[in-house]
Write an enzyme that holds these catalytic residues in place. Structure first.
Site, PDB file in Angstrom:
ATOM      1  N   CYS A  45      -3.854  -0.967  -1.996  1.00 38.36           N
ATOM      2  CA  CYS A  45      -4.134   0.459  -2.196  1.00 38.36           C
ATOM      3  C   CYS A  45      -5.160   0.631  -3.325  1.00 38.36           C
ATOM      4  O   CYS A  45      -4.956   0.134  -4.436  1.00 38.36           O
ATOM      5  CB  CYS A  45      -2.818   1.141  -2.559  1.00 38.36           C
ATOM      6  SG  CYS A  45      -2.961   2.879  -2.897  1.00 38.36           S
TER       7      CYS A  45
ATOM      8  N   CYS B  51     -11.294   3.361  -0.527  1.00 40.83           N
ATOM      9  CA  CYS B  51      -9.979   3.807  -0.077  1.00 40.83           C
ATOM     10  C   CYS B  51      -9.650   3.032   1.196  1.00 40.83           C
ATOM     11  O   CYS B  51     -10.533   2.788   2.030  1.00 40.83           O
ATOM     12  CB  CYS B  51     -10.004   5.311   0.201  1.00 40.83           C
ATOM     13  SG  CYS B  51      -8.483   5.928   0.950  1.00 40.83           S
TER      14      CYS B  51
ATOM     15  N   HIS C 151      -8.335   3.808   3.903  1.00 40.46           N
ATOM     16  CA  HIS C 151      -8.524   4.453   5.202  1.00 40.46           C
ATOM     17  C   HIS C 151      -9.985   4.554   5.633  1.00 40.46           C
ATOM     18  O   HIS C 151     -10.278   4.723   6.810  1.00 40.46           O
ATOM     19  CB  HIS C 151      -7.948   5.869   5.173  1.00 40.46           C
ATOM     20  CG  HIS C 151      -6.458   5.931   5.139  1.00 40.46           C
ATOM     21  ND1 HIS C 151      -5.710   5.328   4.164  1.00 40.46           N
ATOM     22  CD2 HIS C 151      -5.574   6.536   5.972  1.00 40.46           C
ATOM     23  CE1 HIS C 151      -4.426   5.566   4.391  1.00 40.46           C
ATOM     24  NE2 HIS C 151      -4.316   6.301   5.488  1.00 40.46           N
TER      25      HIS C 151
ATOM     26  N   GLU D  29      -5.371   9.401   9.662  1.00 38.43           N
ATOM     27  CA  GLU D  29      -3.992   9.252  10.137  1.00 38.43           C
ATOM     28  C   GLU D  29      -3.742  10.050  11.413  1.00 38.43           C
ATOM     29  O   GLU D  29      -2.839   9.750  12.179  1.00 38.43           O
ATOM     30  CB  GLU D  29      -2.997   9.625   9.030  1.00 38.43           C
ATOM     31  CG  GLU D  29      -3.163   8.686   7.848  1.00 38.43           C
ATOM     32  CD  GLU D  29      -1.894   8.338   7.114  1.00 38.43           C
ATOM     33  OE1 GLU D  29      -0.876   9.007   7.331  1.00 38.43           O
ATOM     34  OE2 GLU D  29      -1.943   7.383   6.305  1.00 38.43           O
TER      35      GLU D  29
ATOM     36  N   ASP E 171       0.870  -1.172   0.000  1.00 37.58           N
ATOM     37  CA  ASP E 171       0.000   0.000   0.000  1.00 37.58           C
ATOM     38  C   ASP E 171       0.909   1.224   0.000  1.00 37.58           C
ATOM     39  O   ASP E 171       2.099   1.127   0.285  1.00 37.58           O
ATOM     40  CB  ASP E 171      -0.890  -0.004   1.258  1.00 37.58           C
ATOM     41  CG  ASP E 171      -1.750   1.255   1.347  1.00 37.58           C
ATOM     42  OD1 ASP E 171      -2.461   1.537   0.367  1.00 37.58           O
ATOM     43  OD2 ASP E 171      -1.695   1.966   2.364  1.00 37.58           O
ATOM     44  N   SER E 172       0.323   2.380  -0.279  1.00 35.09           N
ATOM     45  CA  SER E 172       1.102   3.613  -0.239  1.00 35.09           C
ATOM     46  C   SER E 172       1.579   3.916   1.183  1.00 35.09           C
ATOM     47  O   SER E 172       2.504   4.692   1.363  1.00 35.09           O
ATOM     48  CB  SER E 172       0.232   4.768  -0.733  1.00 35.09           C
ATOM     49  OG  SER E 172      -0.972   4.803   0.010  1.00 35.09           O
TER      50      SER E 172
HETATM   51  N1  DGL Z   1      -3.964   3.873   0.078  1.00 30.53           N
HETATM   52  C1  DGL Z   1      -4.630   4.961  -0.620  1.00 30.53           C
HETATM   53  C2  DGL Z   1      -5.888   4.424  -1.284  1.00 30.53           C
HETATM   54  O1  DGL Z   1      -6.455   3.433  -0.892  1.00 30.53           O
HETATM   55  C3  DGL Z   1      -4.962   6.103   0.310  1.00 30.53           C
HETATM   56  C4  DGL Z   1      -3.749   6.892   0.752  1.00 30.53           C
HETATM   57  C5  DGL Z   1      -3.036   7.547  -0.413  1.00 30.53           C
HETATM   58  O2  DGL Z   1      -3.563   8.502  -1.027  1.00 30.53           O
HETATM   59  O3  DGL Z   1      -1.946   7.082  -0.728  1.00 30.53           O
HETATM   60  O4  DGL Z   1      -6.337   4.989  -2.235  1.00 30.53           O
END
Ligand code: DGL
Length: 268
Positions: free
Chosen positions: A73, A184, A186, A152, A10-11
């Site tokens: 992600c 997403c 989060h 976050e 993931d990012s």
């Molecule tokens: N992991 C990203 C997503 O699910 C969210 C955080 C980001 O923008 O990197 O889209």
């Protein structure tokens, strides 16, 4: 082969929502997780950059000898999944299709909302896949960029969360949708607050569906780890391991022990 780990990237920290669900239904599997914390967020970047970063993350995990790759992600899944699938000789799954399947199961009036990062919404990935699976579905999409930073910061409910949710979701609330995809990593953490505002609307988060799909693929390929012991989980980050630990424990609800800081140059 069966004892090889599942690779998940993931990012940043958000993909831990997927780790949590995979661990719940596949507790014996070994997991390698990579969070690209040096370059998060991906959700505000161009498609070219998201593809470059995603390839670097995937290469790193592949070289560690994983048996399946999960692109946790949404932004990366929306933009780079097909490229990653072509590149590696192992199963590669993203989070978009499992989330959509779950939404199609629950919608009655065929009006579905999708929320995600700017890059995810601009990619139109959700709309394109939904149209293929059921062209009669009406889709209303909305980017909600502030949701990632508030999660976050641990702001999951209360006045600030409620105001931001109202600002982004007011139109969707009155649009006639009966189902909303939390597109997403989060957003599942904001589920209670979003549900309170979107009263009566089905919320769908892809993490549980992704975990089920991983289990199905591993069973089909005869790759389920058959050892009796609890799986090993290793976490790699490209920056700030202590921040990852602090926020990650909020996502996972358990202690994160083995964190390693790496440079993605190792993938070259
Ligand atoms: N992991 C990203 C997503 O699910 C969210 C955080 C980001 O923008 O990197 O889209």
């Amino acid at each position: 082969m069966k004892e090889k780990p599942i690779g998940i990237f993931d990012s940043g920290v958000g993909g831990l929502t997927v780790v949590k669900e995979i661990t719940a239904i596949l507790p014996n599997e070994n997991i390698l997780y990579l969070g690209d914390t040096a370059r998060v967020p991906y959700g505000i970047r161009s498609p070219e950059t998201v593809i470059k970063y995603s390839l670097e993350c995937a290469d790193f995990l592949f070289k560690k000898g994983i048996k399946i790759l999960v692109v946790a992600c949404n932004t990366s899944s929306s933009i780079s999944l097909e490229i990653l699938k072509k590149r590696f000789p192992i199963p590669v799954i993203g989070v978009i299709i499992p989330g959509i399947r779950a939404a199609l199961k629950v919608t009655k009036n065929k009006k579905i909302g999708v929320i995600g990062t700017e890059a995810t919404i601009q990619s139109n990935a959700y709309s394109e896949v939904i149209n293929i699976l059921d062209p009669n579905i009406e889709i209303i999409s909305k980017a909600c960029p502030l949701f990632v930073p508030i999660v976050e910061e641990g702001i999951l409910e209360g006045a600030i969360a409620d105001l931001i949710i109202e600002r982004y979701l007011l139109d969707l609330k009155h649009s006639g949708i009966d189902t909303l995809i939390l597109g997403c990593t989060h957003y599942p953490l904001l589920k209670n607050s979003i549900q309170k505002f979107m009263n009566g609307i089905n919320l769908v988060d892809s993490a549980t569906e992704v975990a089920k799909e991983v289990k199905q693929i591993l069973s089909k390929e005869n790759l389920i780890n058959t050892v009796n012991t609890k799986g090993d989980r290793k976490f790699f980050v490209t920056d700030a391991p202590l921040r990852f630990k602090r926020i990650g424990e909020l996502f996972l609800n358990t202690e994160i022990k083995e964190i390693f800081q790496i440079s993605l140059k190792e993938a070259e």
